[in-house]
Structure formats: structure tokens, C-alpha cells
Write an enzyme that holds these catalytic residues in place. Structure first.
Site, PDB file in Angstrom:
ATOM      1  N   SER A 172       0.888  -1.239   0.109  1.00  0.00           N
ATOM      2  CA  SER A 172       0.132   0.087  -0.041  1.00  0.00           C
ATOM      3  C   SER A 172       0.878   1.219   0.169  1.00  0.00           C
ATOM      4  O   SER A 172       1.443   1.462  -1.049  1.00  0.00           O
ATOM      5  CB  SER A 172      -1.113   0.109   1.018  1.00  0.00           C
ATOM      6  OG  SER A 172      -1.926   0.943   1.266  1.00  0.00           O
ATOM      7  N   HIS A 364      -7.870  -5.622   0.614  1.00  0.00           N
ATOM      8  CA  HIS A 364      -6.603  -4.860   0.734  1.00  0.00           C
ATOM      9  C   HIS A 364      -5.621  -5.329   1.707  1.00  0.00           C
ATOM     10  O   HIS A 364      -4.327  -5.092   1.572  1.00  0.00           O
ATOM     11  CB  HIS A 364      -6.637  -3.607   1.291  1.00  0.00           C
ATOM     12  CG  HIS A 364      -5.661  -2.254   0.913  1.00  0.00           C
ATOM     13  ND1 HIS A 364      -5.350  -2.179  -0.190  1.00  0.00           N
ATOM     14  CD2 HIS A 364      -5.107  -1.773   1.953  1.00  0.00           C
ATOM     15  CE1 HIS A 364      -4.198  -1.207  -0.108  1.00  0.00           C
ATOM     16  NE2 HIS A 364      -4.118  -0.971   1.207  1.00  0.00           N
TER      17      HIS A 364
END
Length: 457
Positions: A172, A364
Site C-alpha cells: 500500500s 487490501h
């Protein structure tokens, strides 16, 4: 982007009025070792699980003092792992030796370095500024992390190990900051064997997180250049004060990262003991600007300040075409923050994509917390690292369409919050933590063929 911030903002809102009472729910439903892990530091976790552990410090060009945690293997090839927003070095090992990527790489011969970017619980030092009293300390975004933190970490690791290059794995924000560095300081491309991007974030037009409005409101309340959600055990205590609060926390968590119950590792209390890790409000604000502008660009102040800083009224784009290091992309179709459309747009603009791998249903955080990550994505990451370290980057590459993989689910342990509550105990999750897929009678996934040179691994 490691955006636990949306979840934390909501949780913080109701926790202000809620009594901080455990009521025994955590102790009654999770093993003592899980609760212990939630309270241990990165170094303490490594020591508990009988791994060597070291702390090292580096100082950036703008005088921030950063801590790197190391699982040392002298003579092994160095690999640098960099976490996402509101996260820390612990993210690579919180799921234990049979699940954590940091442990997996160490077991396969790597000298593992786990970075902590400025502003998190392990990297609050500065040569002149005090993070507790000087607001100037918090005047940064992930732009500065890419411009200063990553180069300092890379140079520090190479100096300590004597190697000329290392492999880089980011999650990320750890990918965003790498793209900043490799495009703005392109000389660092030559120091990277291969960059593995887990849930990569650059463009954000298709972000699906439904709490975006609340995030914007929260940033407006806090303002810029202030510490946002420093590390605290408050969230662990609140989320596991009762079955109802646990369900509420999980709903918010899934709204942020994307819902994938089948891959939810029920070591989640350990995660909540380590996040939030601390950040600056300007970091999520910079991400929100990307979503609004549909660009991957530097921080947008106002036209006058932009003109002063950049010589133009709007912030300049990061020049992705300058990134020459090989980049491997790993992402999930259920990711609310790194949407498939945005990652595929990124893949088309990067000149040296060597892996473009889409995992069906993954969210995620599944790239390093999923139940099946040890037998699916981690072996693939290892293969790609080994290939590019051996080839020296001399093989021609192609940037093609993504390869999609559906990961078979483990079914031997409760995998959802509801199943765990029906069982009335989390003891099975401790068993899951201590077993490898082979111990559970599972077969490893076959390597997926991809349309680039690494397909022959």
C-alpha cells in the site's frame, strides 16, 4: 494504502463515550498467547518465536531518525519490507512464523529488513525536532517518505550488508512511496533487484471505501500537520470488549479494506494490538487529493503556494516512465482501496512490469494477512525475487494484462466471525497459527503461468 484510518476514526468516535472495560470477552474467547502477541513489540515478537532480532537506525537527509527491524542472516541477500499507512514493521510477522512473510523470507535464506517510516511508533526521532512538542515535525506526507525515508533505508541496508542491490517489498503506502522515490530520484532504480508491490496504490479514481466522506470530515477537524491516531491499545480493548463490538469493528474493517470472510485470519486481536501505528494527517489527505484529481501527483496546496514550490499553479505528476526497476504487481479483486481498474492503469504506465497478478476475492490486507497467503502469494513472491536477483535484470520484459487466480480456501478452521462466535472459543485459531498448510493436509497451489519472462520460473 494502509488505510485503517477510516476504521479508526469511526471507532475513536464511539470510544470517547464508551467505558474502557474488557468484561473478560477477550480473555474468554482468545488464547493467552494471542493476547500476549497483541502487546509485544516487533523485537519481542521475534524473540518470542526464537528468531534473531536487531534494531538499526538511519537518519534521513532532512534529519528524521528511523528504526529498521532486522531478522539477520549474515551473507543472505537483503530484502527490505516497507509497511502501509498507520502500520509498522510488525505487520510482516504478526501472523506468526507459519504465516508471516518476514518469517517466510528468512526461512528461505534472506537477510530480512523491515522498515518503519517517519511518524510511526518506532520512528519518531529527529535530530532537532521533538515529535511531541514541535508541530514542524509533522510537516510531511508520503512524498517525503519516498524522497527521504526510503533512500535512507536502502542506503543503510546496503552499507551494513555490503551488497550493491536489494529486493524491495512494499504494501500500500509502501508502494506509493516507492513510486515517488523511483520516479523522482531515479538513480535508486539501480539499487533494486525487483520491487514487489502488494496492493499498490498510485491512482485512486475507483476507490470504493464507503467511509470516504467521514475521512474527509475527520481531516478537516484535525487539520494538517498533526499526529493522527498514535499507537494505543485502546482499539484492541474496545473492539474485543464484547461480541457486539467485535462485530461492529469487523463491519467497519471490511468497509475499509473490502470484504473477504473466507481469508480472514482470526489472529485479528494481534493486529488490533499493533495498529494504529501512527501517522501524520497530511498522509491520508494527500491520498484524498489523488482520488479527487484522478492523478498521481505531488501534494496540492493552493495555486499561489503551488506556484512558489513547483513553478506552476497545480502540482506536478510523478513521472512513472522514469521507474526502470522491475516491478511485480499483486492485488485483489475485492480491494476497496487499490481498485483493479486503478492498478491496471498503473500497470500500463510503468515501463518494466514483470508480474501482473490478480487474486480473486482478496481484499487490501489479504496480501500478507490472508489464511492462504503462505501457500499462494508468498511462494510466488519468492520465485520472482529469486529470478530477478539471479538474472540481474538483463532479461527483456513485457507489461501485459493481468493473470487472475482464485485461491482455494482453507476449510479446516473457523474462518468467519460468525463461525468463531458459534464455536464459543478461538482456540482453533491458535492451532491454525501454529500449523503449516502441509500440517493441515493441504496441498500447495501450483505456480500460475504468466505472460512475462518470470513465467518460466
Amino acid at each position: 494504502m494502509r488505510n485503517a484510518i477510516w476504521f479508526l476514526a469511526v471507532l475513536g468516535a464511539f470510544s470517547l463515550d464508551s467505558p474502557l472495560v474488557l468484561c473478560g470477552y477477550l480473555e474468554d474467547n482468545f488464547p493467552a498467547s494471542v493476547i500476549e502477541d497483541a502487546h509485544l513489540s516487533t523485537i519481542q515478537l521475534l524473540e518470542k518465536y526464537k528468531h534473531p532480532a536487531e534494531s538499526h537506525q538511519v537518519t534521513t537527509d532532512d534529519k528524521y531518525v528511523l528504526t529498521l527491524h532486522r531478522i539477520p542472516r549474515p551473507g543472505g541477500r537483503p530484502v527490505l519490507l516497507v509497511h502501509g499507512l498507520e502500520d509498522t514493521s510488525s505487520t510482516w510477522i504478526v501472523m506468526g512464523p507459519h504465516s508471516g512473510l518476514g518469517y517466510f523470507l528468512y526461512a528461505n535464506g534472506y537477510d530480512v529488513w523491515m522498515g518503519n517510516v517517519r511518524g510511526n511508533r518506532y520512528s519518531k526521532g529527529h535530530a532537532k525536532l521533538n515529535s511531541n512538542t514541535d508541530r514542524a515535525y509533522w510537516s510531511f506526507s508520503w512524498h517525503e517518505i519516498g524522497m527521504y525515508d526510503l533512500p535512507a533505508m536502502i542506503d543503510g541496508v546496503l552499507a551494513k550488508t555490503g551488497h550493491q542491490k536489494l529486493s524491495y517489498i512494499g504494501h500500500s503506502q509502501g508502494t506509493t512511496s516507492f513510486f515517488v522515490m523511483a520516479s523522482s530520484r531515479p538513480e535508486y532504480n539501480a539499487k533494486i533487484h525487483v520491487m514487489s508491490a502488494l496492493a499498490p496504490v498510485a491512482f485512486m479514481k475507483h476507490i470504493r471505501a464507503p467511509l470516504m466522506g467521514m475521512a474527509r470530515m475527520g481531516i478537516n477537524v484535525f487539520g494538517e500537520n498533526v499526529e493522527l491516531f498514535p499507537h494505543s491499545f485502546l482499539y484492541l480493548k474496545q473492539c474485543f470488549a464484547s461480541a457486539g463490538l467485535q462485530k461492529t469493528c469487523m463491519r467497519f474493517y471490511w468497509q475499509i479494506v473490502g470484504k473477504n470472510r473466507e481469508e480472514l485470519n482470526m489472529m485479528f486481536p494481534v493486529v488490533m494490538g499493533h495498529i494504529p501505528g501512527g501517522c501524520n494527517s497530511k498522509q491520508p489527505l494527500h491520498y484524498l487529493q489523488l482520488q479527487t484529481s484522478d492523478r498521481f501527483c505531488q501534494f496540492d496546496y493552493d495555486p499561489k503556494e503551488n506556484q512558489r514550490l513547483y513553478g506552476q499553479s497545480s502540482p506536478p505528476d510523478y513521472r512513472l516512465e522514469r521507474i526502470t526497476a522491475p516491478v511485480a504487481l499483486y492485488y485483489g479483486s475485492s480491494d476497496n482501496l487499490a481498485a483493479v481498474e486503478d492498478v491496471q492503469r498503473l500497470a500500463k504506465l510503468l515501463p518494466n512490469v514483470v508480474e501482473n497478478h490478480l487474486y480473486r476475492k482478496w481484499n487490501h490486507m489479504d496480501m500478507h494477512w490472508a489464511i492462504s497467503s503462505r501457500r499462494s502469494v508468498q511462494p510466488r513472491i519468492l520465485q520472482v525475487l529469486q529470478y530477478w536477483e539471479a538474472s540481474g535484470g538483463h532479461t527483456a520484459v513485457t507489461t501485459g494484462s493481468s493473470v487472475e487466480e482464485e485461491v482455494p480456501q482453507l476449510t479446516t478452521e473457523p474462518s468467519t466471525v460468525e463461525e468463531q462466535e458459534d464455536a464459543g472459543s478461538a482456540a482453533g485459531n491458535e492451532e491454525q497459527r501454529e500449523k503449516t498448510p502441509e500440517d493441515n493436509g493441504e496441498e500447495k497451489d501450483e505456480a500460475v503461468a504468466v505472460t512475462n519472462p518470470t513465467s518460466e520460473l
